[in-house]
Design an enzyme around this catalytic site. Structure first.
Site, PDB file in Angstrom:
ATOM      1  CG  HIS A 171       9.586  24.799 -31.015  1.00 10.74           C
ATOM      2  ND1 HIS A 171      10.968  24.861 -30.318  1.00 10.74           N
ATOM      3  CD2 HIS A 171       8.946  23.722 -30.087  1.00 10.74           C
ATOM      4  CE1 HIS A 171      10.735  24.437 -29.531  1.00 10.74           C
ATOM      5  NE2 HIS A 171       9.654  23.655 -29.296  1.00 10.74           N
TER       6      HIS A 171
ATOM      7  CG  HIS B 213     -11.455  -3.129   7.774  1.00  9.95           C
ATOM      8  ND1 HIS B 213     -10.757  -3.951   7.033  1.00  9.95           N
ATOM      9  CD2 HIS B 213     -12.845  -2.842   7.271  1.00  9.95           C
ATOM     10  CE1 HIS B 213     -11.544  -4.401   5.913  1.00  9.95           C
ATOM     11  NE2 HIS B 213     -12.565  -3.696   6.310  1.00  9.95           N
TER      12      HIS B 213
ATOM     13  CD  GLN C  56     -15.877  -0.342   6.016  1.00  6.39           C
ATOM     14  OE1 GLN C  56     -16.152  -1.360   5.319  1.00  6.39           O
ATOM     15  NE2 GLN C  56     -14.687   0.159   5.568  1.00  6.39           N
TER      16      GLN C  56
ATOM     17  CD  GLU D 204     -11.781   2.804   1.589  1.00  2.83           C
ATOM     18  OE1 GLU D 204     -11.081   1.797   1.225  1.00  2.83           O
ATOM     19  OE2 GLU D 204     -11.824   3.155   2.954  1.00  2.83           O
ATOM     20  CG  HIS D 205     -16.214   2.082   1.617  1.00  2.78           C
ATOM     21  ND1 HIS D 205     -15.243   1.990   2.268  1.00  2.78           N
ATOM     22  CD2 HIS D 205     -15.998   0.868   0.286  1.00  2.78           C
ATOM     23  CE1 HIS D 205     -14.217   0.862   1.964  1.00  2.78           C
ATOM     24  NE2 HIS D 205     -14.764   0.276   0.968  1.00  2.78           N
TER      25      HIS D 205
ATOM     26  CG  ASP E 163     -15.364  -4.596   1.631  1.00  3.61           C
ATOM     27  OD1 ASP E 163     -15.021  -3.568   1.092  1.00  3.61           O
ATOM     28  OD2 ASP E 163     -15.863  -4.317   2.767  1.00  3.61           O
TER      29      ASP E 163
ATOM     30  CG  ASN F 164       1.359  -0.614   8.133  1.00  7.13           C
ATOM     31  OD1 ASN F 164       1.992  -0.265   6.964  1.00  7.13           O
ATOM     32  ND2 ASN F 164       1.734  -1.690   8.679  1.00  7.13           N
TER      33      ASN F 164
END
Length: 455
Positions: free
Chosen positions: A439, A280, A277, A346-347, A380, A232
């Site tokens: 260098h 959830h 979804q 996300e999806h 999933d 969360n």
């Protein structure tokens, strides 16, 4: 009354900046959560196990018998697992392992010039902490999605944390523990939230009264080098606080689905996937992008029927009605592609005519699900893909969890004298151009004096 708010973008010239601002997004204030979790993280860093146990009593309403879960408790969880769930987990493990095996990297060797070689070694992270939440839902699939790529990458040290459950004697949920047993994960910590992230990042010299000294480690928990896993807003805030001390996969936000669909899509499938979804979390995002008003009407009718039958109906209604969810009407699939790329879901499901060709043009998404028979819920659990994916539009610059997440590329440079001589002029010229003559000197000195004069 429709559940989804409709935004009509038809007939408009849409810049990427406008589209990002117009997309539905949840109200997620990680900055505000930072102030809430900072004292918890600081307390765990300073006082270790006792601070974790105090936070568990406060936030989880239970004090676990031990922070490290005994091997006997993990074994008992597997013994008591429903055979159907065990079979499903074994299927998921097998499929994710098959996909992950193809992602393993071999070392690369490039001979830049004769005698000058650069190798890229792929080295696994030494020790990772995997977080599996235990709030509204029990997520053994997240154990699979975190553990399998880490194991495939060759990570030698894996510790998994999941919140203690009041209904299960203060241990993490038995199904989570059973998934750990199936995967051979023996270092399991009964801690959740910000306190778990802090414990993984900082470790503890003494885990307190430890019933689980099965690993020969006493009460000590060594800090990890990287933390992955969903959670969360408080978990996301804790990850932000420990980033730099450890690596993190991402500050994961609420889950998202976007569906790009045209008139050929089946409204039953579209509605079911939006609902899947939404169940959830009240902040879960369900977004339909379409050029078909008729489909919108049919999907709304299906939502009205299907939501009523869902066990989490009130939660689903709240998520679908939230500002993070909605319908976006577009002129055509071409404009729809611009919208979903700006959203960076996300999806992302593609339910259009010639879905594979449309999906091949998507550039921003955590994972793309092509056609009517590739729902997000398959990913999933049992597709073989990973479901730990970028949220909040971060797919524009990041990808999902995989084997590569746990590997580091280390360049190994090996030049002999002739190869360095052939590179001397270029190295010294660039050193002079940058005002860093020492260098260049570090190169030139190898060819000067008794041991290095040009011979």
């Amino acid at each position: 009354m429709p559940l989804l708010t409709v935004t009509d973008l038809r007939g408009r010239a849409l810049s990427p900046a406008y589209l990002r601002a117009a997309m539905p997004r949840p109200e997620l204030d990680v900055d505000a959560a930072l102030e809430a979790v900072r004292p918890v993280v600081d307390a765990v860093r300073e006082r270790g196990a006792e601070a974790v146990l105090e936070a568990s009593e406060r936030f989880d309403a239970v004090r676990p018998p031990s922070l490290r879960v005994p091997a006997s408790v993990i074994a008992a969880a597997l013994d008591g697992l429903d055979p159907a769930i065990r079979a499903a987990l074994e299927t998921a493990i097998e499929r994710v392992r098959a996909v992950d095996a193809a992602q393993r990297r071999e070392d690369d060797v490039v001979e830049v010039i004769p005698g000058g070689v650069v190798r890229q070694r792929w080295v696994p992270v030494r020790r990772v902490g995997l977080y599996v939440p235990g709030g509204r839902a029990v997520l053994p699939s997240s154990v699979v999605m975190n553990v399998v790529p880490a194991q495939t990458a060759g990570v030698p040290g894996i510790v998994l944390a999941s919140p203690p459950q009041k209904d299960h004697g203060g241990w993490p949920h038995p199904t989570i523990l059973a998934a750990c047993a199936l995967l051979g994960v023996t270092d399991v910590i009964a801690a959740g939230g910000a306190q778990a992230i802090a414990l993984l990042a900082h470790g503890a010299d003494d885990l307190g009264h430890d019933l689980a000294d099965d690993l020969g480690q006493g009460g000590r928990l060594d800090p990890v080098d990287m933390i992955t896993g969903p959670g969360n807003v408080y978990v996301a805030a804790a990850k932000r606080l420990v980033r730099g001390t450890v690596g993190i996969d991402a500050e994961a936000g609420p889950t998202e689905i976007a569906i790009l669909a045209d008139a050929t899509a089946d409204p039953r499938f579209v509605a079911a996937d939006l609902i899947s979804q939404a169940e959830h979390d009240p902040l879960a995002a369900s977004v339909l992008v379409t050029d078909s008003e008729e489909l919108v009407g049919a999907v709304e009718a299906e939502l009205a029927e299907q939501v009523e039958l869902a066990p989490r109906a009130e939660l689903i209604r709240e998520a679908l009605a939230g500002r993070q969810s909605g319908v976006i009407l577009v002129d055509d699939v071409e404009q729809g592609l611009a919208v979903v790329d700006a959203y960076g879901a996300e999806h992302l499901e593609i339910q259009t005519a010639d879905a594979a060709a449309v999906a091949a043009r998507v550039t921003n998404a955590g994972a793309v699900f092509v056609g009517s028979y590739s729902p997000v819920s398959l990913g999933d659990y049992a597709a073989g893909s990973n479901h730990v994916l970028p949220t909040g539009g971060s797919s524009r610059f990041g990808g999902g969890l995989g084997v590569q997440s746990f590997l580091r590329g280390i360049h190994v440079v090996e030049y002999d004298r002739d190869a360095l001589a052939a590179s001397r002029e270029a190295a010294c010229a660039l050193a002079d151009a940058e005002g860093l003559p020492a260098h260049g000197r570090a190169v030139a000195i190898r060819f000067e004096g008794p041991g290095g004069s040009d011979r």
